[in-house]
Design a protein around this motif. Structure first.
Motif, PDB file in Angstrom:
ATOM      1  N   TRP A 119      32.853  51.201  43.028  1.00 51.78           N
ATOM      2  CA  TRP A 119      34.314  50.894  43.483  1.00 51.78           C
ATOM      3  C   TRP A 119      34.928  50.047  42.303  1.00 51.78           C
ATOM      4  CZ3 TRP A 119      37.347  50.512  48.117  1.00 51.78           C
ATOM      5  CH2 TRP A 119      38.264  49.491  48.201  1.00 51.78           C
ATOM      6  N   ARG A 120      34.376  49.063  41.753  1.00 51.23           N
ATOM      7  CA  ARG A 120      34.865  48.050  40.765  1.00 51.23           C
ATOM      8  C   ARG A 120      35.382  49.108  39.366  1.00 51.23           C
ATOM      9  NH1 ARG A 120      32.055  42.649  38.574  1.00 51.23           N
ATOM     10  NH2 ARG A 120      33.722  41.713  37.750  1.00 51.23           N
ATOM     11  N   TYR A 123      38.417  50.737  39.976  1.00 50.54           N
ATOM     12  CA  TYR A 123      39.582  49.877  40.003  1.00 50.54           C
ATOM     13  C   TYR A 123      39.910  49.451  38.582  1.00 50.54           C
ATOM     14  CZ  TYR A 123      41.244  50.020  44.769  1.00 50.54           C
ATOM     15  OH  TYR A 123      41.482  50.433  46.040  1.00 50.54           O
ATOM     16  N   ASN A 124      38.696  49.084  37.789  1.00 52.28           N
ATOM     17  CA  ASN A 124      39.028  48.802  36.367  1.00 52.28           C
ATOM     18  C   ASN A 124      39.924  49.831  35.379  1.00 52.28           C
ATOM     19  OD1 ASN A 124      37.352  46.632  36.708  1.00 52.28           O
ATOM     20  ND2 ASN A 124      35.771  47.152  35.590  1.00 52.28           N
ATOM     21  N   GLU A 127      43.341  49.504  36.678  1.00 54.98           N
ATOM     22  CA  GLU A 127      44.071  48.642  35.914  1.00 54.98           C
ATOM     23  C   GLU A 127      44.196  48.780  34.527  1.00 54.98           C
ATOM     24  OE1 GLU A 127      45.573  46.232  36.830  1.00 54.98           O
ATOM     25  OE2 GLU A 127      45.754  44.840  34.980  1.00 54.98           O
ATOM     26  N   ARG A 128      43.440  49.279  33.904  1.00 54.68           N
ATOM     27  CA  ARG A 128      43.626  49.534  32.549  1.00 54.68           C
ATOM     28  C   ARG A 128      44.701  50.625  32.440  1.00 54.68           C
ATOM     29  NH1 ARG A 128      37.105  49.551  30.806  1.00 54.68           N
ATOM     30  NH2 ARG A 128      36.659  47.733  31.770  1.00 54.68           N
ATOM     31  N   LYS A 174      46.999  50.315  44.095  1.00 56.03           N
ATOM     32  CA  LYS A 174      47.641  49.184  43.152  1.00 56.03           C
ATOM     33  C   LYS A 174      48.076  49.700  41.980  1.00 56.03           C
ATOM     34  CE  LYS A 174      45.408  45.356  40.571  1.00 56.03           C
ATOM     35  NZ  LYS A 174      45.581  46.025  39.182  1.00 56.03           N
ATOM     36  N   SER A 178      47.518  43.596  37.360  1.00 58.74           N
ATOM     37  CA  SER A 178      47.137  42.218  37.866  1.00 58.74           C
ATOM     38  C   SER A 178      47.839  41.145  37.346  1.00 58.74           C
ATOM     39  CB  SER A 178      45.724  42.323  37.740  1.00 58.74           C
ATOM     40  OG  SER A 178      44.982  43.168  38.488  1.00 58.74           O
ATOM     41  N   GLY A 642      32.171  41.981  47.156  1.00 57.50           N
ATOM     42  CA  GLY A 642      33.041  42.192  46.048  1.00 57.50           C
ATOM     43  C   GLY A 642      34.365  42.114  46.452  1.00 57.50           C
ATOM     44  N   GLU A 643      34.735  42.900  47.516  1.00 60.27           N
ATOM     45  CA  GLU A 643      36.192  43.057  47.955  1.00 60.27           C
ATOM     46  C   GLU A 643      36.311  42.579  49.402  1.00 60.27           C
ATOM     47  OE1 GLU A 643      38.157  45.105  46.008  1.00 60.27           O
ATOM     48  OE2 GLU A 643      39.985  44.397  47.221  1.00 60.27           O
TER      49      GLU A 643
ATOM     50  N   PRO B 757      41.813  44.904  29.612  1.00 59.97           N
ATOM     51  CA  PRO B 757      42.020  43.502  30.178  1.00 59.97           C
ATOM     52  C   PRO B 757      40.907  42.544  30.530  1.00 59.97           C
ATOM     53  CG  PRO B 757      43.382  45.375  31.554  1.00 59.97           C
ATOM     54  CD  PRO B 757      42.273  45.861  30.634  1.00 59.97           C
ATOM     55  N   LEU B 806      38.042  37.178  42.231  1.00 64.30           N
ATOM     56  CA  LEU B 806      39.161  37.684  42.608  1.00 64.30           C
ATOM     57  C   LEU B 806      38.508  39.250  43.313  1.00 64.30           C
ATOM     58  CD1 LEU B 806      41.905  37.792  39.724  1.00 64.30           C
ATOM     59  CD2 LEU B 806      41.639  36.447  42.119  1.00 64.30           C
ATOM     60  N   TYR B 808      37.211  43.027  43.564  1.00 70.09           N
ATOM     61  CA  TYR B 808      37.113  44.012  42.607  1.00 70.09           C
ATOM     62  C   TYR B 808      38.281  44.751  42.486  1.00 70.09           C
ATOM     63  CZ  TYR B 808      32.101  43.366  42.982  1.00 70.09           C
ATOM     64  OH  TYR B 808      30.614  43.038  42.593  1.00 70.09           O
ATOM     65  N   SER B 809      39.129  45.032  43.289  1.00 70.63           N
ATOM     66  CA  SER B 809      40.283  45.666  43.315  1.00 70.63           C
ATOM     67  C   SER B 809      41.276  45.221  42.137  1.00 70.63           C
ATOM     68  CB  SER B 809      41.029  46.125  44.328  1.00 70.63           C
ATOM     69  OG  SER B 809      41.340  44.937  44.916  1.00 70.63           O
ATOM     70  N   ALA B 810      41.085  43.844  41.885  1.00 72.15           N
ATOM     71  CA  ALA B 810      41.915  43.376  40.458  1.00 72.15           C
ATOM     72  C   ALA B 810      41.687  44.055  39.366  1.00 72.15           C
ATOM     73  CB  ALA B 810      41.913  41.825  40.609  1.00 72.15           C
ATOM     74  N   GLY B 811      40.614  44.669  39.165  1.00 69.84           N
ATOM     75  CA  GLY B 811      40.271  45.494  38.059  1.00 69.84           C
ATOM     76  C   GLY B 811      39.778  44.746  36.949  1.00 69.84           C
ATOM     77  N   TYR B 812      38.954  43.827  37.152  1.00 73.70           N
ATOM     78  CA  TYR B 812      38.472  42.861  36.007  1.00 73.70           C
ATOM     79  C   TYR B 812      37.011  43.895  35.362  1.00 73.70           C
ATOM     80  CZ  TYR B 812      41.068  38.767  36.436  1.00 73.70           C
ATOM     81  OH  TYR B 812      42.024  37.804  36.606  1.00 73.70           O
ATOM     82  N   PRO B 813      36.721  43.515  34.311  1.00 73.88           N
ATOM     83  CA  PRO B 813      35.435  44.070  33.853  1.00 73.88           C
ATOM     84  C   PRO B 813      34.430  43.232  34.427  1.00 73.88           C
ATOM     85  CG  PRO B 813      36.393  43.135  32.279  1.00 73.88           C
ATOM     86  CD  PRO B 813      37.459  42.977  33.266  1.00 73.88           C
ATOM     87  N   SER B 814      33.207  43.747  34.454  1.00 69.30           N
ATOM     88  CA  SER B 814      32.227  42.891  34.871  1.00 69.30           C
ATOM     89  C   SER B 814      31.922  41.755  33.967  1.00 69.30           C
ATOM     90  CB  SER B 814      30.667  43.726  34.742  1.00 69.30           C
ATOM     91  OG  SER B 814      30.746  44.891  34.993  1.00 69.30           O
ATOM     92  N   GLY B 815      31.532  40.573  34.523  1.00 69.25           N
ATOM     93  CA  GLY B 815      31.561  39.404  34.026  1.00 69.25           C
ATOM     94  C   GLY B 815      32.568  38.452  34.638  1.00 69.25           C
ATOM     95  N   ALA B 816      33.762  38.425  33.675  1.00 69.59           N
ATOM     96  CA  ALA B 816      34.782  37.668  34.290  1.00 69.59           C
ATOM     97  C   ALA B 816      35.471  37.977  35.378  1.00 69.59           C
ATOM     98  CB  ALA B 816      35.756  37.408  32.930  1.00 69.59           C
ATOM     99  N   ASN B 817      35.312  37.661  36.483  1.00 74.29           N
ATOM    100  CA  ASN B 817      36.088  38.244  37.716  1.00 74.29           C
ATOM    101  C   ASN B 817      36.898  36.930  38.455  1.00 74.29           C
ATOM    102  OD1 ASN B 817      36.590  39.962  39.703  1.00 74.29           O
ATOM    103  ND2 ASN B 817      34.849  39.253  40.832  1.00 74.29           N
TER     104      ASN B 817
END
Lengths: 656, 1162
Positions: A119-120, A123-124, A127-128, A174, A178, A642-643, B757, B806, B808-817
């Protein structure tokens, strides 16, 4: 000017005062000076990448970052062809406990890490892509290039939503970065229907912005390639999207026509055809295998843009040793290694390349293939390797036909759960047999042991006109390897062309075919069937092209007697499984056809009847779990930790 | 004049309660009045023309400075001529007193008495007030009047009211304090035989806690004042000799060098430090030279350390019994039954054979008797104009785990020089080299020597192929790996002794402080002081893993699979943190018409801090060169090069006004205007006001009759605001990840680096502010024999800063979230009580006690942005939420399942095929639970035990903490006994989860002896589940879940320090040049009364890096190792997040210290 005045005044006052008062005023003046000058304490960061784009070069790098998600483990480095897909009726993950079989297979909680990361990653990607769409218009650059890049970003964003909606149902849409959302990241879910409309309209818009596959895009530094999204890729994916929208759960039949339109666009472009011959270097392999060999070779020997449409790209430059150590290249692809032909040689100089043989094949799939279908023994490994530095192939189960004066005969033996030979089919009757040849069986199981397994089976052949007409079992024997021993053989490391020439034990650089022309043909045939109620001549031709190639005939040349004149939806479903097995589409196919539960019940029956005890657990694990609550497991859970835990506006899927 | 004071008071009052309309109206009126005056002024002062008046008025601190100027000018004009006075000081016995300070009130030129007790001093006027002070004696104030020769007698004091307390940019008598400022009993603290002050601090001051995570040499404690904030970093601000240091290297300060330590607890006292003081302030003053003959002090101590508590482990018999039990019908799936059995049992060896096998006690093999050695020497002296002190120290500790320890070399000097009668200057500096070395227990279940010490098998069974004592890895999986059945080592079982012997881990810190000041007495009551300070901490972490360590092992199996792809490897990491500070203060201190005492200080301060970091690693080092150790890194393959740098600056303007009328009515007001580069422009500046009033009611006439009993009483109320800016230096800025291959893509096999990002800043990030009320009473009875200080406080922290996870839907890569946000509001309420008593005071015998207790209650009032709960996970075998922070609760609560005992046969239907199936209506969490499995309560009664049945399970925060100190003196003997206690704190004993097996048991791992009492068909206990082979979780999962079974009461009382000292009689020494010889024996951590079953109830091993402290601030995409190595490395206070306290997993064992020491002065 103000500061100058202050200083001047301070100086004048200073010079006119007594010593002690001088000091005071100097001090006071200094305070004022500081206050009025240095209100802004902002420092420039060190070691920082700015959050604005100024050059098109940066934009291309951002696009590379957007594509990056495709090579993540949860997407095309394993998840989408592996553990997320092994919950259908083609393959299973072998193991003895829930943790090695993988809990992703419907034995999970909502906080399951791999589902959450899947899922993440989607969304990554979103966002990108959002960043590109937001920033590209502000950069001074060539307008065609800009349109190409924005088109790419809009497609990938929509594709991510497609992955999300098909696996999770309603998801938040979205469309802003962000960065522009401040501190409120609580996004509610949108309806599946709206998401599909959005995907179709976005992809349609992107389609117009992206050139065809034969024409390298303006920002590309390389030749035409399937690893970049082309107009053809967008058309093909749009066809897939429309079929999903037409099937369960949305069931919007109007989308069949749209699917057909997009498929026809690919077909009528004239750029695509099924591979009809193998690569020259591998002339004994079937034409069907060419695309997969190409994938394993990073398409280096053949750029593969006729049958290939869109591949996820991988490279394998070892981070841990050799020339590329510490370069940070992602080394993630496990195709060929974890899902591939079993080979225990884990050394860097391994001739074949390590294969764990984790993903095994269901008996049901094996039995779906008819005699003479070249796809069976390519997709399902007929052999394995056993020892280091050896290219000796150990075939799972060989029917040895010796003597009798003839040549060329070949047969396939089938076993039951206890490893007894239950039947033998003659694949090739051979020629010139004057007497019944002797029949014997040799079997090996997956593993390092070179001792043959299985004893006691005997059979006799009957001949007629120099050909073998049948083989009848006289003693079934026991302990012969079952189909559950067999590994997925579609992508074979023995063809791997490593760049650089250092083998990674568990990773390859195999590209993954996200969509290819055979899929488009079958989708077109299916849409045609659904639109017209019965397949039209064009639809039948698409269906036949795939079949012809499977049996080694030229795909585009009609083959009377072999060709079918019509087909049912069931025929098409089976054909898709035969043609596209392990390519990550089966589970979603079953879901959109509304037959997921039936399929899982069938697989359970199949396992109960045919799986030996040692494979019973692993091969039935997903089906048992799924059937316990089909309504729940047809969708993945919205990631709990996570969500849900951090997004107060979101809700969970039913049952989770 | 009065009008001005009133005005300032009103500014402060309105600043505090600016929602009160009345104050608001008054303030506006006054603002208007001043505005009109200013408008008129503008005609004459052209430079003011461009300054907006409204804005000008906002900066009240400037107004105060203006006021000061007005106050000062008349005083300047009134300067007078001087007189010379001589005198003689004696004690009540008539003996002359040497070294007594004689000064003039508000003057800078004190003198001291000579050996005959005589002095000579110049005073400005006959009406000047002479101040005669000596430690331990009641100070005197004398106005000579007509007398030119004074005979003075000093009386010994028991009251501490006249102690000088450092309050930030100044000092105060304890008597004059209006706020919660506590003076640490430094002399008593120093009696503890420990290397750093954090280990002495616990229980000494009401409301100050110092919890060390475990017993690691060089590890420092988490110091918190009046309950932690949720914020990034709970550690207080340290101010060393006037220089604020946000990230003090606690180990760099030798306790012997500390002269005094004062703690500012309430917002009103802290407000002078504005934004930096949100967590409280600890002011450390180092020893300064004393005028007189050169004095040399030498002290030496030598001691030993022993483990305080061992946890009994299973012996070989019970261990093998456990292994064999895995064959039992209840193990699902049945595992390796034959091979397991064959490992231990054969035709000639049965289970009973193991009763005679002694086995290995890994705890004995890994631990040893530690040693401590300490040398300290100082030279001090000087005269009225010049004073100096030089000191040097050496400390060496061999930790109780082999190959661990701490070494420290330290040097310090301080030099003050009067340049002329108006100018004083001083410079001081120190340099400390600290080496802490050896293995560090890890927080996860990934190995580490303490884990190894418990889990390593006590017997090898019948296998002869492995030598259990010398092999690095003993894994049941090892054979499977070597023969190619598996391609990884799986759950590594590490030989703790070999690992500890071979692990090279040196953390070297070189810390330097230099600061200098120059003080100009413009007039005797008006001083200008300019201070500059520089500090640097150069931290180096070297790690090298040879082939005898888990991290460097070179095992390759028959198929060529490597157990460790990095081979022999090493890492060198360096960081250099530098801080430059300058402050300029102008202070005014004057008594006006005898009754009005006015102290004003104003100034500005500027701090610039920068940090650079670099790291590189080298992997696959050839085995042939590994004997060279860390140097052999150059023969390996370079890897993981990272660089980082960051900086920040702060600017502040501050003023404080203190006024008292006849030491009866007190008033104080403080304003600090602070700017920090850690926030976006426009949000950088904050104003932090405070005010306090006090009434010494015993000074009232009507109270005089109570004086024989209640000799002093003061009621004080303060209210103020402080801030906190402890976020990353650029947390407000968004970042994209660097151009890296790891986030790129290879179109057509051409790798293009990706930009993605990485970190989303928060433009609206701003100060966390704490506003608090402090209500206290200072009472002294029986002429100071009994002093009692009760204090109530209520502090509300708004906009607390936190790295919010935040979705997951915020769209961060793994690590910094995460994103730094102003997250919510919390409150800390509490009550503190300190009692100091002189129980007995006779000529030869005295007994002094001090007792303190502090109650604190924290509560999350609200969260912003829809946040409902903050979760923190343990990382054991897998992760699980073990802490929550919720509205209405304390800032940290344990979270998990309620333990329901063990499933018994009676819970099941026994089917004809032998299977046990749960009876209907009995809740479970998995379909395959069997008799003997752990049971969790189905709290919501839905028949299923799932995530919805989790609940809060108590808080790691204590209800109260405190200490009890006793000093007994008999002739030349003195005895110090100190107890420390904590009540109501819960501990998450994660050791039990792994070593007493809450349901799952991984084969080959030894367990606590307590596990012998587990459930078996013949022992159907309800306390400990059966041995089920399932790695570590219960039947439903391989991931253990936190439950109330793991949570224990961690209340304790500890006899922390006992010290017995003997001063050699003077008569012994008269013929020598030696002034004093003292011998002492002391002990630390002597005994602990607790119900806690773990090694020690003072524990907090949740070692999480704090991203805010990383100079990389998350700029290194793909590099997870860089994060958290910022100043959290130096300041381990940040290592234990406030939200995840009370976690106990494989701590470094705590030690009891015994030392013998010697002090010589000559």
């Amino acid at each position: 000017m103000l500061h100058f005045k202050i200083i001047l005044l301070a100086y004048k006052i200073f010079m006119n005062m007594k010593n002690k008062i001088k000091f005071l005023f100097f001090f006071a003046g200094l305070s004022f000076f500081y206050i009025s000058c240095n209100k802004d304490l902002t420092l420039q960061p060190i070691f920082f990448q700015p959050t604005t784009f100024t050059t098109e070069g940066q934009l291309v790098n951002q696009l590379a970052g957007t594509y990056d998600i495709f090579q993540m483990d949860q997407l095309y480095a394993q998840g989408l062809w592996g553990y997320l897909e092994a919950g259908a009726d083609e393959s299973f993950r072998n193991g003895t406990s829930a943790s090695t079989v993988f809990t992703e297979l419907y034995d999970i909680t909502s906080s399951e890490a791999n589902i959450g990361t899947f899922w993440r990653q989607c969304y990554n990607g979103i966002e990108r892509a959002n960043v590109i769409i937001q920033d590209a218009p502000t950069i001074t650059m060539d307008t065609t290039k800009r349109a190409n890049i924005i088109g790419q970003a809009r497609f990938i964003r929509a594709y991510c939503y497609f992955l999300l909606v098909s696996n999770f149902g309603d998801v938040p849409i979205k469309l802003q970065t962000s960065l522009s959302m401040g501190t409120n990241f609580n996004l509610p879910r949108s309806a599946t229907k709206d998401i599909y409309s959005y995907i179709i309209s976005e992809m349609t818009a992107a389609e117009a912005m992206i050139p065809p596959i034969t024409q390298p895009q303006s920002w590309q530094s390389s030749a035409a390639t399937t690893t970049v999204v082309s107009k053809d890729a967008v058309d093909a994916i749009l066809c897939r999207v429309c079929l999903y929208a037409a099937g369960y759960p949305l069931q919007d039949p109007s989308k069949y026509q749209l699917a057909l339109t997009w498929a026809n666009k690919v077909i009528s472009s004239g750029l695509h055809s099924l591979n009809s011959a193998p690569l020259a270097a591998y002339s004994t392999t079937p034409a069907y295998a060419r695309l997969f060999i190409n994938n394993m070779q990073d398409n280096v020997n053949d750029n593969n843009i006729t049958e290939g449409i869109w591949d996820a790209a991988f490279i394998s430059k070892s981070n841990t040793s050799g020339t590329y150590s510490s370069t940070g290249y992602p080394v993630t692809q496990q195709l060929g290694a974890i899902m591939g032909i079993y080979c225990p040689d884990a050394t860097a100089t391994s001739i074949i390349g390590y294969g764990a043989g984790t993903y095994r094949v269901h008996n049901k799939l094996y039995n779906l293939f008819a005699s003479g279908d070249q796809r069976r023994d390519w997709a399902i490994a007929p052999y394995m390797y056993k020892t280091n530095a050896s290219t000796t192939k150990y075939f799972y189960l060989t029917v040895n036909i010796t003597g009798g004066g003839g040549t060329g005969a070949a047969a396939t033996a089938y076993t039951n759960a206890s490893g007894a030979i239950t039947s033998v089919t003659v694949d090739n009757p051979g020629s010139g047999y004057t007497s019944a040849p002797a029949i014997s069986f040799t079997g090996y199981t997956t593993g390092t042991s070179t001792t043959a397994s299985g004893t006691g089976a005997t059979a006799v052949a009957t001949i007629s006109g120099g050909k073998i007409t049948g083989i009848n079992i006289t003693a079934a024997g026991s302990g012969y390897p079952t189909i559950y021993e067999r590994c997925v053989g579609k992508w074979r490391r023995e063809y791997e062309t490593n760049l650089p020439p250092v083998r990674q034990q568990n990773y390859t650089s195999c590209n993954f075919p996200i969509i290819r022309y055979a899929d488009v043909l079958l989708m077109a045939a299916e849409a045609d069937l659904q639109v017209n109620g019965a397949p039209s001549a064009a639809g039948v031709e698409y269906f036949n092209q795939v079949r012809r190639r499977a049996f080694g005939y030229p795909p585009s040349t009609p083959k009377p007697g072999f060709d079918v004149t019509t087909f049912t939806l069931q025929n098409l479903m089976d054909e898709r499984s035969r043609e596209l097995c392990f390519e990550g589409v089966r589970r979603q196919d079953l879901i959109r056809w509304g037959i997921m539960t039936t399929a899982m019940q069938n697989i359970l029956t199949d396992v109960t009847n045919n799986a030996p005890a040692s494979y019973n657990f692993a091969s039935s694990f997903p089906a048992t779990n799924f059937i316990s609550n089909p309504a729940k497991y047809v969708l993945f859970p919205i990631p709990g930790s996570g969500e849900i835990a951090h997004n107060s506006a979101i809700t969970q899927n039913p049952g989770w | 004049m009065l009008f001005l004071i009133l005005y300032i008071a009103l500014i402060i009052a309105t600043g505090c309660v600016n929602k009160t309309p009345l104050f608001f109206i008054i303030r506006n009126k006054i603002d208007q009045l001043y505005a009109s005056k200013l408008l008129r002024m503008k005609k004459y002062l052209p430079f003011l023309r461009n300054i907006k008046i409204r804005r000008f008025l906002q900066f009240s601190s400037i107004i105060i400075k203006a006021c000061m100027l007005i106050l000062i000018v008349p005083s300047v004009l009134l300067a007078q001529k001087s007189y010379v006075i001589t005198g003689e000081v004696k004690d009540i016995n008539g003996d002359p007193m040497k070294g007594v300070t004689v000064g003039v009130l508000n003057s800078t030129k004190p003198t001291i008495t000579d050996a005959q007790g005589k002095f000579k001093i110049e005073i400005p006027s006959s009406e000047s007030v002479l101040m005669i002070t000596s430690v331990g004696y009641e100070p005197l104030r004398i106005t000579p009047g007509a007398q030119k020769i004074l005979k003075i007698t000093m009386k010994e004091t028991v009251s501490s009211l006249n102690d000088v307390v450092v309050i930030g940019y100044g000092t105060s008598r304890r008597k004059d304090l209006l706020t919660s400022v506590a003076k640490a009993p430094v002399q008593d603290m120093k009696k503890a035989p420990v290397p750093s002050f954090d280990q002495m601090l616990s229980g000494r001051i009401a409301g100050v806690t110092a919890v060390s995570s475990d017993g690691q040499p060089g590890g420092t404690a988490t110091i918190s004042i009046r309950g932690a904030s949720v914020t990034q970093d709970v550690s207080p601000l340290f101010v060393v000799d006037g220089i604020p240091i946000e990230n003090l290297d606690i180990n760099s300060i030798n306790p012997n060098d500390i002269e005094s330590m004062d703690v500012l607890k309430d917002p009103a006292s802290v407000a002078i430090y504005g934004s930096k003081g949100g967590n409280g302030v600890i002011l450390i003053t180092t020893r300064q030279g004393v005028a007189g003959k050169p004095k040399v002090t030498y002290s030496f101590s030598q001691g030993i350390q022993q483990v305080t508590k061992q946890i009994p482990m299973m012996d070989p018999y019970n261990f093998v019994k456990l292994q064999l039990e895995l064959d039992s019908v209840n193990s699902t799936p049945a595992v390796q039954s034959t091979s397991l059995k064959n490992q231990y049992i054969d035709a000639t060896h049965n289970l009973d054979y193991y009763k005679s096998v002694s086995g290995y006690n890994w705890e004995d093999l890994l631990c040893r008797t530690g040693t401590l050695q300490n040398h300290y020497i100082s030279l001090s002296g000087g005269n009225n104009d010049t004073r100096y002190i030089f000191s040097g120290g050496y400390f060496n500790q061999n930790g109780i785990i082999i190959n661990t320890g701490l070494k420290r070399y330290e040097g310090r000097f301080s030099f003050t020089q009067r340049i002329n009668k108006n100018i004083m200057s001083g410079i001081s500096g120190s340099y400390t080299n600290t080496l802490s070395y050896g293995t560090v227990p890890v927080s996860g279940a990934t190995g580490g020597v303490v884990q190894g010490m418990w889990q390593y098998r006590p017997t090898n069974g019948l296998a002869t192929s492995q030598n259990l004592a010398t092999n690095l890895i003993d894994s049941v999986n090892l054979a499977n790996f070597l023969n190619g059945t598996t391609s990884t080592l799986g759950d590594n079982l590490i030989n703790p002794v070999v690992q500890a012997q071979n692990e090279y881990r040196h953390q070297i810190s070189n810390t330097a402080y230099v600061n200098a000041y120059i003080e100009y007495s413009i007039m005797q009551f008006l001083k200008l002081r300019v201070t500059g300070g520089y500090s640097s901490t150069d931290l180096q972490l070297n790690q090298f893993y040879n082939d005898h360590t888990q991290q460097g092992i070179l095992l390759v199996n028959v198929n060529g699979a490597q157990a460790n792809t990095n081979g022999i490897n090493g890492v060198e990491q360096r960081s250099l943190a530098q801080t430059k500070t300058t402050s300029t203060t102008l202070s005014y201190s004057k008594k006006i018409r005898e009754q009005h005492k006015l102290d004003i200080v104003g100034g500005f301060e500027y701090t610039f801090a920068e940090q650079n970091q670099s790291k590189f690693a080298s992997i696959n080092i050839p085995q042939g060169t590994e004997y060279l150790g860390i140097i052999s890194m150059q023969s390996g393959t370079p890897s993981a090069v990272t660089l980082g740098a960051t900086h920040n600056q702060q600017m502040s303007f501050f003023s404080r006004l203190m006024y008292n009328y006849a030491s009866k009515y007190y008033f104080m007001g403080t304003i600090r205007d602070d700017g920090s580069s850690r926030f976006a422009a426009g949000r950088q500046w904050g104003i932090f006001p405070s005010g306090a009033v006090g009434w010494a009611f015993t000074e009232e006439k009507f109270m005089k009759k109570f004086n024989p009993v209640l000799n002093y009483g003061k009621l004080r109320v303060s209210y103020g605001t402080t801030g906190n800016d402890r976020v990353g230096d650029f947390s407000y800025l968004s970042q994209y990840g660097g151009l890296t291959n790891s986030q790129g893509y290879a179109w057509n096999n051409i790798a293009i680096g990706g930009i993605t990002p990485y970190f989303y800043g928060n433009n609206s990030l701003t100060w966390e502010t704490s506003t608090g009320l402090d209500l206290g009473l200072d009472l002294e009875f029986f002429n100071g024999r009994v002093a009692i200080q009760p204090t109530y406080y209520n502090k509300i922290t708004r906009n607390f800063l936190l790295n919010v996870t935040l979705p997951y839907s915020a769209g961060y890569p793994s690590g910094a979230n995460g994103q730094y946000q102003n997250v919510g509001q919390l409150s800390n309420k509490g009550f503190e009580l300190s009692i100091n008593t002189t129980n007995i005071k006779k000529k030869n015998f005295s007994w002094l006690s001090s007792f303190n207790i502090a109650f604190n209650q924290s509560k999350i009032d609200k969260f912003y942005n829809g946040l409902e709960v903050i979760q923190n996970s343990w990382s054991l075998y897998g992760t699980a939420t073990a802490w929550v922070t919720k509205v209405g609760g304390p800032i940290s609560q344990f979270y998990g399942y309620k333990w329901g005992g063990v499933y018994q046969y009676t819970d099941f239907n026994h089917l004809p095929n032998g299977a046990y199936v749960l009876k209907p209506g009995i809740a479970s969490y998995a379909s395959n639970v069997q008799p003997g499995d752990p049971k969790y309560q189905d709290l919501n009664g839905d028949g299923v035990v799932d995530a919805n049945d989790q609940t809060t399970l108590g808080s790691p925060l204590p209800n109260y903490t405190g200490g009890f100190n006793n000093n007994l003196n008999y002739k030349n003997w003195s005895l110090n006994i100190f107890f420390q206690f904590s009540e109501g704190n819960k501990i998450l004993n994660a050791n039990k989860v792994v070593f007493e097996s809450t349901g799952g048991y991984a084969i080959g791992i030894n367990q606590f002896a307590a596990y012998e009492n587990r459930w078996t068909p013949s022992n159907p206990t309800n306390d400990i589940p059966r041995a089920r082979y399932n790695l570590k979780g219960d039947a439903g999962s391989t991931n253990p879940r936190p439950s109330s079974w793991d949570i224990e009461d961690g209340s304790y009382i500890r006899l922390k320090t006992v010290s017995l000292a003997y001063n050699l009689p003077r008569s012994f020494l008269t013929k020598t040049k030696i002034n004093n010889i003292a011998l002492n024996i002391s002990a630390q951590n002597i005994f602990t009364w607790t119900k806690y079953s773990g090694m020690d109830p003072e524990v907090g091993t949740f070692r999480a890096s704090n991203p805010a402290n990383s100079p990389f601030g998350g700029t290194n995409v793909g590099s997870t190792t860089a994060g958290g190595a910022g100043y959290s490395f130096i300041q381990s206070s940040s290592g234990t997040p406030a939200l995840a306290q009370g976690y106990d997993y494989t701590p470094y064992p705590r030690a009891i210290n015994f030392t013998f020491g010697l002090n010589v002065t000559f």
